[in-house]
Design a protein around this motif. Structure first.
Motif, PDB file in Angstrom:
ATOM      1  N   ILE A 180       0.656  -1.274  -0.001  1.00 55.06           N
ATOM      2  CA  ILE A 180      -0.133  -0.098  -0.027  1.00 55.06           C
ATOM      3  C   ILE A 180       1.078   1.182   0.029  1.00 55.06           C
ATOM      4  CG2 ILE A 180      -1.556   1.452   1.399  1.00 55.06           C
ATOM      5  CD1 ILE A 180      -2.687  -1.348   2.190  1.00 55.06           C
ATOM      6  N   ARG A 181       0.667   2.230  -0.829  1.00 62.76           N
ATOM      7  CA  ARG A 181       1.448   3.323  -0.797  1.00 62.76           C
ATOM      8  C   ARG A 181       1.146   4.246   0.133  1.00 62.76           C
ATOM      9  NH1 ARG A 181      -1.078   6.399  -5.448  1.00 62.76           N
ATOM     10  NH2 ARG A 181      -3.080   5.574  -4.580  1.00 62.76           N
ATOM     11  N   PRO A 182       2.178   4.651   0.805  1.00 59.72           N
ATOM     12  CA  PRO A 182       2.108   5.758   1.984  1.00 59.72           C
ATOM     13  C   PRO A 182       1.368   6.980   1.641  1.00 59.72           C
ATOM     14  CG  PRO A 182       4.527   5.108   1.711  1.00 59.72           C
ATOM     15  CD  PRO A 182       3.486   4.429   0.094  1.00 59.72           C
ATOM     16  N   GLN A 183       0.519   7.446   2.870  1.00 62.58           N
ATOM     17  CA  GLN A 183      -0.377   8.339   2.694  1.00 62.58           C
ATOM     18  C   GLN A 183       0.006   9.786   1.744  1.00 62.58           C
ATOM     19  OE1 GLN A 183      -2.186   9.537   6.335  1.00 62.58           O
ATOM     20  NE2 GLN A 183      -4.199  10.200   5.428  1.00 62.58           N
ATOM     21  N   VAL A 184       1.400  10.076   2.135  1.00 59.62           N
ATOM     22  CA  VAL A 184       1.888  11.222   1.385  1.00 59.62           C
ATOM     23  C   VAL A 184       2.234  11.230   0.132  1.00 59.62           C
ATOM     24  CG1 VAL A 184       4.227  10.672   2.240  1.00 59.62           C
ATOM     25  CG2 VAL A 184       3.697  13.074   2.011  1.00 59.62           C
ATOM     26  N   VAL A 185       2.453   9.902  -0.500  1.00 62.54           N
ATOM     27  CA  VAL A 185       2.586   9.586  -1.705  1.00 62.54           C
ATOM     28  C   VAL A 185       1.279   9.798  -2.540  1.00 62.54           C
ATOM     29  CG1 VAL A 185       3.015   7.861  -3.622  1.00 62.54           C
ATOM     30  CG2 VAL A 185       4.874   8.149  -1.470  1.00 62.54           C
ATOM     31  N   ARG A 186       0.212   9.254  -1.763  1.00 68.39           N
ATOM     32  CA  ARG A 186      -1.207   9.302  -2.381  1.00 68.39           C
ATOM     33  C   ARG A 186      -1.774  10.747  -2.469  1.00 68.39           C
ATOM     34  NH1 ARG A 186      -3.091   5.270   1.706  1.00 68.39           N
ATOM     35  NH2 ARG A 186      -4.371   7.120   2.415  1.00 68.39           N
ATOM     36  N   TYR A 187      -1.459  11.424  -1.423  1.00 64.76           N
ATOM     37  CA  TYR A 187      -1.985  12.751  -1.514  1.00 64.76           C
ATOM     38  C   TYR A 187      -1.159  13.550  -2.637  1.00 64.76           C
ATOM     39  CZ  TYR A 187      -4.059  12.865   3.259  1.00 64.76           C
ATOM     40  OH  TYR A 187      -5.072  12.615   4.131  1.00 64.76           O
ATOM     41  N   ALA A 188       0.167  13.437  -2.909  1.00 65.15           N
ATOM     42  CA  ALA A 188       0.751  13.930  -4.052  1.00 65.15           C
ATOM     43  C   ALA A 188       0.310  13.456  -5.549  1.00 65.15           C
ATOM     44  CB  ALA A 188       2.321  13.542  -3.933  1.00 65.15           C
ATOM     45  N   GLU A 189       0.203  12.204  -5.585  1.00 63.59           N
ATOM     46  CA  GLU A 189      -0.217  11.561  -6.918  1.00 63.59           C
ATOM     47  C   GLU A 189      -1.812  12.369  -7.060  1.00 63.59           C
ATOM     48  OE1 GLU A 189       2.410   7.774  -7.063  1.00 63.59           O
ATOM     49  OE2 GLU A 189       0.262   7.704  -6.523  1.00 63.59           O
ATOM     50  N   GLU A 190      -2.744  12.303  -6.047  1.00 58.53           N
ATOM     51  CA  GLU A 190      -4.000  12.656  -6.336  1.00 58.53           C
ATOM     52  C   GLU A 190      -4.151  14.194  -6.473  1.00 58.53           C
ATOM     53  OE1 GLU A 190      -6.773  11.955  -2.912  1.00 58.53           O
ATOM     54  OE2 GLU A 190      -6.022   9.927  -2.791  1.00 58.53           O
ATOM     55  N   LEU A 191      -2.944  15.015  -6.266  1.00 53.67           N
ATOM     56  CA  LEU A 191      -2.920  16.353  -6.564  1.00 53.67           C
ATOM     57  C   LEU A 191      -2.389  16.383  -8.070  1.00 53.67           C
ATOM     58  CD1 LEU A 191      -1.722  17.868  -3.421  1.00 53.67           C
ATOM     59  CD2 LEU A 191      -3.859  18.486  -4.354  1.00 53.67           C
ATOM     60  N   GLY A 192      -1.849  15.426  -8.733  1.00 54.12           N
ATOM     61  CA  GLY A 192      -1.465  15.505  -9.982  1.00 54.12           C
ATOM     62  C   GLY A 192       0.045  15.568 -10.100  1.00 54.12           C
ATOM     63  N   ALA A 193       0.724  15.568  -8.935  1.00 58.94           N
ATOM     64  CA  ALA A 193       2.135  15.567  -9.030  1.00 58.94           C
ATOM     65  C   ALA A 193       2.816  14.362  -9.390  1.00 58.94           C
ATOM     66  CB  ALA A 193       2.737  15.815  -7.505  1.00 58.94           C
ATOM     67  N   GLU A 194       3.791  14.451 -10.060  1.00 59.02           N
ATOM     68  CA  GLU A 194       4.701  13.196 -10.321  1.00 59.02           C
ATOM     69  C   GLU A 194       5.744  12.962  -9.467  1.00 59.02           C
ATOM     70  OE1 GLU A 194       7.769  11.475 -13.989  1.00 59.02           O
ATOM     71  OE2 GLU A 194       6.369  13.253 -14.363  1.00 59.02           O
ATOM     72  N   VAL A 195       5.769  11.569  -8.673  1.00 58.50           N
ATOM     73  CA  VAL A 195       6.488  11.121  -7.588  1.00 58.50           C
ATOM     74  C   VAL A 195       7.479  10.753  -8.194  1.00 58.50           C
ATOM     75  CG1 VAL A 195       6.698   9.845  -5.477  1.00 58.50           C
ATOM     76  CG2 VAL A 195       4.564  10.996  -5.994  1.00 58.50           C
ATOM     77  N   LEU A 196       8.966  11.154  -8.011  1.00 54.77           N
ATOM     78  CA  LEU A 196      10.140  10.681  -8.566  1.00 54.77           C
ATOM     79  C   LEU A 196      10.867   9.810  -7.341  1.00 54.77           C
ATOM     80  CD1 LEU A 196      11.418  13.875 -10.360  1.00 54.77           C
ATOM     81  CD2 LEU A 196      10.176  11.720 -11.300  1.00 54.77           C
ATOM     82  N   PRO A 197      11.489   8.922  -7.727  1.00 56.03           N
ATOM     83  CA  PRO A 197      12.165   8.143  -6.724  1.00 56.03           C
ATOM     84  C   PRO A 197      13.662   8.743  -6.218  1.00 56.03           C
ATOM     85  CG  PRO A 197      12.782   7.359  -8.842  1.00 56.03           C
ATOM     86  CD  PRO A 197      11.663   7.984  -9.210  1.00 56.03           C
ATOM     87  N   LYS A 198      14.200   9.610  -6.868  1.00 58.44           N
ATOM     88  CA  LYS A 198      15.490  10.109  -6.645  1.00 58.44           C
ATOM     89  C   LYS A 198      15.361  11.669  -7.256  1.00 58.44           C
ATOM     90  CE  LYS A 198      17.980   7.949 -10.184  1.00 58.44           C
ATOM     91  NZ  LYS A 198      18.994   6.888 -10.408  1.00 58.44           N
ATOM     92  N   ILE A 199      16.373  12.476  -6.626  1.00 60.59           N
ATOM     93  CA  ILE A 199      16.659  13.822  -7.379  1.00 60.59           C
ATOM     94  C   ILE A 199      17.268  13.616  -8.720  1.00 60.59           C
ATOM     95  CG2 ILE A 199      17.917  16.036  -6.862  1.00 60.59           C
ATOM     96  CD1 ILE A 199      16.194  15.467  -4.661  1.00 60.59           C
ATOM     97  N   SER A 200      16.568  14.564  -9.507  1.00 61.38           N
ATOM     98  CA  SER A 200      17.091  14.556 -10.928  1.00 61.38           C
ATOM     99  C   SER A 200      16.911  16.124 -11.513  1.00 61.38           C
ATOM    100  CB  SER A 200      16.271  13.612 -11.741  1.00 61.38           C
ATOM    101  OG  SER A 200      14.998  13.967 -12.131  1.00 61.38           O
ATOM    102  N   HIS A 201      17.343  16.401 -12.698  1.00 60.04           N
ATOM    103  CA  HIS A 201      17.261  17.631 -13.030  1.00 60.04           C
ATOM    104  C   HIS A 201      15.673  17.783 -13.253  1.00 60.04           C
ATOM    105  CE1 HIS A 201      16.862  15.462 -16.765  1.00 60.04           C
ATOM    106  NE2 HIS A 201      16.273  16.542 -17.153  1.00 60.04           N
ATOM    107  N   GLU A 202      14.694  17.079 -13.327  1.00 58.18           N
ATOM    108  CA  GLU A 202      13.163  17.510 -13.486  1.00 58.18           C
ATOM    109  C   GLU A 202      12.697  17.656 -12.064  1.00 58.18           C
ATOM    110  OE1 GLU A 202      12.130  13.520 -15.021  1.00 58.18           O
ATOM    111  OE2 GLU A 202      11.810  14.830 -16.889  1.00 58.18           O
ATOM    112  N   THR A 203      13.253  17.476 -10.934  1.00 60.85           N
ATOM    113  CA  THR A 203      12.746  17.744  -9.648  1.00 60.85           C
ATOM    114  C   THR A 203      12.325  19.170  -9.345  1.00 60.85           C
ATOM    115  OG1 THR A 203      14.060  15.946  -8.842  1.00 60.85           O
ATOM    116  CG2 THR A 203      12.953  17.385  -7.050  1.00 60.85           C
ATOM    117  N   THR A 204      11.188  19.384  -9.243  1.00 57.42           N
ATOM    118  CA  THR A 204      10.715  20.896  -9.026  1.00 57.42           C
ATOM    119  C   THR A 204      10.596  21.107  -7.520  1.00 57.42           C
ATOM    120  OG1 THR A 204       8.503  20.249  -9.069  1.00 57.42           O
ATOM    121  CG2 THR A 204       9.337  20.830 -11.002  1.00 57.42           C
TER     122      THR A 204
END
Length: 144
Positions: free
Chosen positions: A37-61
């Protein structure tokens, strides 16, 4: 999906889309588990339309962090100019208000200026205001 779910999905999806990395919020034992089961904070971010990245990259906002000074927050400051390092309170405020909220009250350390956009507002006492990764609509909650 309900109207409310559709509205939430647009909150962080709109241009520029939020691409978030979490730091200190998800135990290592629960990371990278496909069938867990996805952690709650991940579900909130995804429900808001954010893309969850596994690590820091040049795309990270945004890095949503439990505390400042973690390896991910240091890496983001060093390698991704303009990346916002925020408390989870920013994500929760976005979730409950169904709007992309100003990062300044939730930011850890100095707010990067690279992504700040100056806009003219029709406010008699102020000539300019700064909108940080906000939407095209002007918002005022009286706390400016």
């Amino acid at each position: 999906p309900s109207v409310l779910q559709s509205m939430r999905r647009e909150t962080l999806l709109r241009s520029p889309r939020v691409k978030v990395v979490f730091s200190g919020l998800i135990p290592i034992s629960k990371q990278n588990k496909q069938f867990q089961i996805r952690p709650q904070v991940v579900r909130y971010a995804e429900e808001l339309g954010a893309e969850v990245l596994p690590k820091i990259s040049h795309e990270t906002t945004h890095v949503v962090a439990a505390r400042d000074g973690s390896e991910k927050t240091k890496q983001a400051r060093k390698e991704v100019p303009g990346c916002y390092i925020v408390h989870t309170s920013w994500l929760m405020e976005c979730f409950w208000s169904i709007t992309r909220r100003d990062v300044r009250p939730h930011h850890m350390g100095p707010v990067p200026e690279q992504r700040a956009v100056s806009i003219k507002k029709n406010v008699p006492s102020k000539d300019n205001a700064v909108l940080l990764l906000g939407n095209d609509e002007e918002e005022s909650d009286g706390s400016e």
